[in-house]
Design a protein around this motif. Structure first.
Motif, PDB file in Angstrom:
ATOM      1  N   GLU A  44      21.998  11.919 -23.103  1.00 54.61           N
ATOM      2  CA  GLU A  44      23.348  11.751 -23.656  1.00 54.61           C
ATOM      3  C   GLU A  44      24.081  13.086 -23.733  1.00 54.61           C
ATOM      4  N   LYS A  95      21.843   2.318 -26.012  1.00 51.36           N
ATOM      5  CA  LYS A  95      20.839   3.292 -26.454  1.00 51.36           C
ATOM      6  C   LYS A  95      19.477   2.634 -26.642  1.00 51.36           C
ATOM      7  N   GLU A  99      19.924   2.559 -33.084  1.00 48.96           N
ATOM      8  CA  GLU A  99      20.058   2.997 -31.697  1.00 48.96           C
ATOM      9  C   GLU A  99      20.906   2.045 -30.867  1.00 48.96           C
ATOM     10  N   TYR A 135      26.106   4.246 -24.869  1.00 49.09           N
ATOM     11  CA  TYR A 135      26.323   5.681 -24.899  1.00 49.09           C
ATOM     12  C   TYR A 135      27.802   5.982 -24.727  1.00 49.09           C
TER      13      TYR A 135
END
Length: 349
Positions: A181, A255, A280, A284
């Motif tokens: 990322e 994610k 999560e 992204y």
């Protein structure tokens, strides 16, 4: 009549008291008889285990409502039913019955053993160990409980080791995902895994990201071209080869999906709790669009890699969504296939 009296009401006459005593004696006799039948069914083998459970259930019903405090006879019945449920593989029912037996008679060692066995089968290791220790407090020399607590402790150590392994793998995967990322890279669903297996990027101690790269040769992949014996015409030279990547409509992995990909093959999926991936979810935010507009045939186009660009610079392009690991297509400007490829007349087989 005693049979018509409200539960808990004190008998008013000697006759009513006698009726109550007679009823209690009948129920006690019936409970004993059902228990004996249940024991016989157990000895007769698995085909009769269901009958045994039924008998113990009827025996318990004869004793209800149970008075507060210890009731040793009822404890035995619950422990017996727990035993048969263990034999049948009904571990949750066995645990419930054995736990009830322990509460009805804290000195019932067999009940502790059966409760521990059921808890172990359900992977409730803390509860299993607790029942073993309580049972050993009642009978320190009990060999069955001693053997069982060794099994429980062994399984607990293995579970702790596995949890530590999973936690370590998840931590490493999160560090790797964060590095991806940070570099502004986007991933999509893996492709060509029949060629790449489970190869993944790696992050070293110096925070350097190492990517395996797959090089494919469209001319060899084309159904209309015979396999190259290997470039007899010397078309694929350093001065003539060009690299391309595929751009098109693709969905960027979230994610949590990236973490699952990075963890694939490192830990048992059954041991990977969703709670480890908490926080999560979501895609992204790299600033990249999840789709690429194509002016070529269909929704796919081929983008030439600029000479001199690093791998990171290439992967950071807005239209490069990495299919798990980078894939590049190698063509030669001297090959007869080159015109077909450049004209957009070739697509993946």
């Amino acid at each position: 009549m005693a049979l018509l009296m409200d539960p808990g009401a004190a008998p008013l006459t000697e006759s009513e008291k006698a009726d109550m005593d007679a009823i209690a004696a009948i129920k006690e006799s019936a409970a004993r008889e059902f228990k004996e039948h249940g024991n016989k069914f157990v000895k007769m083998g698995r085909k009769h285990y269901a009958d045994a459970v039924d008998c113990y259930t009827k025996a318990i019903a004869q004793m209800e409502p149970l008075p507060p405090g210890p009731v040793a006879d009822a404890s035995v019945l619950f422990a017996n039913r727990a035993h048969v449920n263990l034999l049948l593989g009904n571990h949750r029912r066995a645990l419930d019955d054995a736990g009830r037996a322990v509460r009805l008679s804290p000195s019932n060692v067999k009940a502790y053993y059966r409760a521990a066995k059921a808890a172990l089968a359900l992977s409730l290791l803390f509860e299993a160990a607790s029942f073993c220790r309580q049972g050993l407090e009642q009978d320190p020399a009990n060999e069955e409980l001693k053997k069982l607590i060794v099994q429980v402790d062994t399984q607990q150590r293995e579970q702790d080791r596995q949890r530590a392994k999973v936690a370590q793998a998840v931590s490493a995967a999160k560090d790797l995902a964060a590095a991806i990322e940070k570099r502004g890279l986007s991933l999509r669903k893996a492709e060509y895994q029949e060629l790449t297996g489970l190869k993944k990027p790696k992050l070293d101690e110096q925070d350097v990201l190492h990517w395996p790269v797959l090089l494919l040769y469209p001319e060899v992949m084309s159904k209309n071209s015979p396999p190259l014996s290997w470039d007899d015409n010397h078309a694929y030279t350093r001065d003539t080869i060009e690299l391309y990547y595929q751009a098109g409509v693709d969905t960027v992995l979230s994610k949590s999906e990236i973490l699952k990909f990075l963890l694939e093959g490192t830990v048992d999926s059954k041991s990977l709790s969703e709670s480890l991936l908490d926080g999560e979810d979501g895609e992204y935010d790299t600033g990249k669009s999840s789709t690429v507009t194509s002016s070529g045939k269909g929704s796919v186009k081929w983008i030439k890699v600029q000479e001199g660009k690093t791998l990171q610079e290439t992967l950071q392009r807005n239209d490069f969504i990495i299919p798990a690991i980078p894939v590049f297509f190698v063509v030669s400007s001297k090959s007869t296939f080159y015109k077909e490829f450049k004209a957009g007349n070739w697509s993946l087989p």
